[in-house]
Design a protein around this motif. Structure first.
Motif, PDB file in Angstrom:
ATOM      1  N   LEU A 254     -69.449  45.530  77.981  1.00 21.51           N
ATOM      2  CA  LEU A 254     -68.222  45.963  78.187  1.00 21.51           C
ATOM      3  C   LEU A 254     -68.220  47.495  78.019  1.00 21.51           C
ATOM      4  N   VAL A 255     -67.550  48.026  78.956  1.00 23.54           N
ATOM      5  CA  VAL A 255     -67.462  49.613  78.712  1.00 23.54           C
ATOM      6  C   VAL A 255     -66.257  49.969  79.228  1.00 23.54           C
ATOM      7  N   LEU A 256     -65.374  50.727  78.100  1.00 25.01           N
ATOM      8  CA  LEU A 256     -64.087  51.159  78.689  1.00 25.01           C
ATOM      9  C   LEU A 256     -64.018  52.698  77.997  1.00 25.01           C
ATOM     10  N   SER A 257     -63.756  53.697  79.322  1.00 24.69           N
ATOM     11  CA  SER A 257     -63.379  55.039  79.123  1.00 24.69           C
ATOM     12  C   SER A 257     -62.154  55.562  79.670  1.00 24.69           C
ATOM     13  N   ALA A 258     -61.875  56.737  79.004  1.00 28.07           N
ATOM     14  CA  ALA A 258     -60.645  57.485  79.138  1.00 28.07           C
ATOM     15  C   ALA A 258     -61.156  58.900  78.901  1.00 28.07           C
ATOM     16  N   ALA A 259     -60.701  59.885  80.008  1.00 30.43           N
ATOM     17  CA  ALA A 259     -60.957  61.240  79.683  1.00 30.43           C
ATOM     18  C   ALA A 259     -59.558  62.046  80.098  1.00 30.43           C
ATOM     19  N   TYR A 260     -59.316  63.184  79.404  1.00 28.33           N
ATOM     20  CA  TYR A 260     -58.312  64.102  79.840  1.00 28.33           C
ATOM     21  C   TYR A 260     -58.511  65.477  79.763  1.00 28.33           C
ATOM     22  N   TYR A 275     -56.587  63.046  84.384  1.00 31.24           N
ATOM     23  CA  TYR A 275     -57.080  62.175  83.489  1.00 31.24           C
ATOM     24  C   TYR A 275     -57.650  60.928  84.242  1.00 31.24           C
ATOM     25  N   THR A 276     -58.465  60.174  83.685  1.00 30.97           N
ATOM     26  CA  THR A 276     -59.046  59.079  84.157  1.00 30.97           C
ATOM     27  C   THR A 276     -59.176  57.918  82.970  1.00 30.97           C
ATOM     28  N   GLY A 290     -64.320  49.656  87.805  1.00 29.99           N
ATOM     29  CA  GLY A 290     -63.056  50.315  88.396  1.00 29.99           C
ATOM     30  C   GLY A 290     -62.462  51.402  87.466  1.00 29.99           C
ATOM     31  N   ASN A 291     -61.675  52.210  88.283  1.00 28.69           N
ATOM     32  CA  ASN A 291     -61.079  53.380  87.476  1.00 28.69           C
ATOM     33  C   ASN A 291     -59.784  53.757  88.305  1.00 28.69           C
ATOM     34  N   TYR A 292     -59.070  54.641  87.398  1.00 25.68           N
ATOM     35  CA  TYR A 292     -57.752  55.147  88.281  1.00 25.68           C
ATOM     36  C   TYR A 292     -57.980  56.836  87.704  1.00 25.68           C
ATOM     37  N   SER A 293     -57.501  57.661  88.496  1.00 26.71           N
ATOM     38  CA  SER A 293     -57.468  59.019  88.106  1.00 26.71           C
ATOM     39  C   SER A 293     -56.658  59.627  88.781  1.00 26.71           C
ATOM     40  N   SER A 294     -55.914  60.815  88.087  1.00 20.90           N
ATOM     41  CA  SER A 294     -54.977  61.531  88.711  1.00 20.90           C
ATOM     42  C   SER A 294     -54.982  63.109  88.120  1.00 20.90           C
TER      43      SER A 294
END
Length: 399
Positions: A254-260, A275-276, A290-294
């Protein structure tokens, strides 16, 4: 001087010393220990080239329809992986300390150039900067308390996106996560005169930043990253600067990632934030990601451009030599106060790869794209086909 910006920069510089002792005071386990390096220099790279056919798309497969309705064929670079060449090395200093450096540039094998705007069929007077080591030029120090890297380097979103991208970071020029999430497209701000941070002037890319300090720390299964890039503008520490951070969790497939990211323009009057969040899970021969970014960019002090990307994809290891990958992307673009029409991309990208060895593979890539609203929101002035299709057959060699 902007007190907040200066404080953030000083904090990153000091994290490897006093702050590291306070925040990360723990015995580093064998799993978290930095890799041992030898007093050696390694030359590495990727050569990736294929024959591409497309209907309503250019050879480089940018995110807008081509200028004509016709088909196009030719050689395309970097469809599976970006072409590059680099030199890296380090020295074991003892006591858990290592010195490291990396110098890495682009490589476009069809013309032998480091600049995509130069060569056959291109404008020799193109304004894109000719940086020999455009991808990265860094020197750093690994310590028992984390790693500090200085120089031109990729931003925090680009650091994490390959792990959570629908197709695993393939096809840089056409992958919406590599274009928009990691800030590699001028269309994010819709003006070559307005750019953020200190990547490439003209805003052809904000994916990498000059004058950057990056601090990386592993804490068990979590990797934390902090980045500050200096704007280098005389009389203003905030102008052209950026603040960035990322967290990644790796454990049992499992890989979970976030960036700002928070970037200022060179006049410190406009801002871009990005961010994503996303993840990848591996179960046997299957992976799903999968991911979501804005991102929101100030076009003016009263007008903003917002770009959202949602992706989902899967990779199946059919055999030890064959990987099959399929990804879907939905991109939405809007302007505040309805300054311009909304726009949308729906894109499917598929890859079939056959690995002859650890270094050499051949691939077949197929993509289908539909544009909604105003496609000129993304790039170019073409307003023709609402849907396009492309196909690439190529070879990739890892040096």
């Amino acid at each position: 001087m902007n007190f907040k910006k200066s404080t953030f920069a000083l904090a990153i510089i000091s994290l490897s010393t006093a702050v590291s002792h306070l925040v990360f005071a723990q015995e580093i386990s064998q799993n978290n220990a930095p890799p041992v390096v030898t007093n050696a220099v390694t030359i590495y790279g990727v050569v990736d080239l294929g024959t591409r056919y497309s209907e309503g798309l250019g050879i480089s497969a940018t995110s807008s329809p081509s200028a004509t309705n016709g088909s196009t064929s030719g050689l395309a670079n970097g469809v599976d992986r970006s072409g590059r060449f680099g030199i890296t090395g380090g020295e074991d200093l003892g006591g858990g300390y290592q010195a490291l450096f990396t110098l890495e540039g682009d490589l476009y094998a069809n013309t032998g150039s480091v600049n995509p705007n130069l060569g056959a069929g291109k404008d020799a007077s193109a304004t894109t900067a000719n940086k020999l080591f455009e991808r990265q030029a860094t020197i750093g120090l690994v310590t028992p308390f984390g790693r500090v890297v200085l120089g031109r380097q990729q931003n925090a979103a680009r650091d994490v996106i390959d792990d959570i991208d629908a197709i695993g970071g393939r096809f840089t020029a056409f992958n919406p996560n590599l274009q928009f999430t990691s800030l590699n497209s001028a269309s994010l701000v819709s003006s070559a005169a307005t750019y953020y941070g200190v990547g490439n002037a003209g805003n052809d890319s904000m994916q990498r930043q000059d004058n950057a300090i990056k601090y990386i720390k592993d804490i068990g299964p979590v990797t934390a990253t902090l980045v500050y890039s200096f704007g280098g503008v005389s009389g203003s520490s905030a102008a052209g600067s950026s603040e960035q951070g990322a967290l990644t969790y790796h454990d049992n497939g499992l890989v979970l990632s976030a960036a700002y990211l928070d970037l200022n323009n060179i006049n410190d009057t406009l801002k871009l934030t990005d961010y994503t969040v996303g993840g990848r899970y591996t179960l046997g021969d299957w992976q799903i990601a999968g991911n979501y970014s804005s991102s929101t960019a100030d076009r003016t002090t009263s007008t903003q451009i917002k770009t959202n990307v949602a992706s989902i994809g899967t990779t199946y290891a059919a055999t030890s030599a064959i990987d099959l990958t399929l990804g879907y992307y939905n991109v939405d673009r809007s302007w505040s106060a309805n300054a311009k029409p909304e726009a949308n991309i729906k894109r499917v990208i598929g890859f079939a790869e056959y690995k002859f060895s650890k270094k050499t593979l051949v691939f077949l890539e197929v993509d289908h794209n539909k544009w909604g609203g105003d496609p000129t929101q993304f790039q170019g002035a073409a307003t023709n086909k609402a849907s396009t299709t492309g196909l690439t057959l190529g070879i990739d060699y890892k040096i």
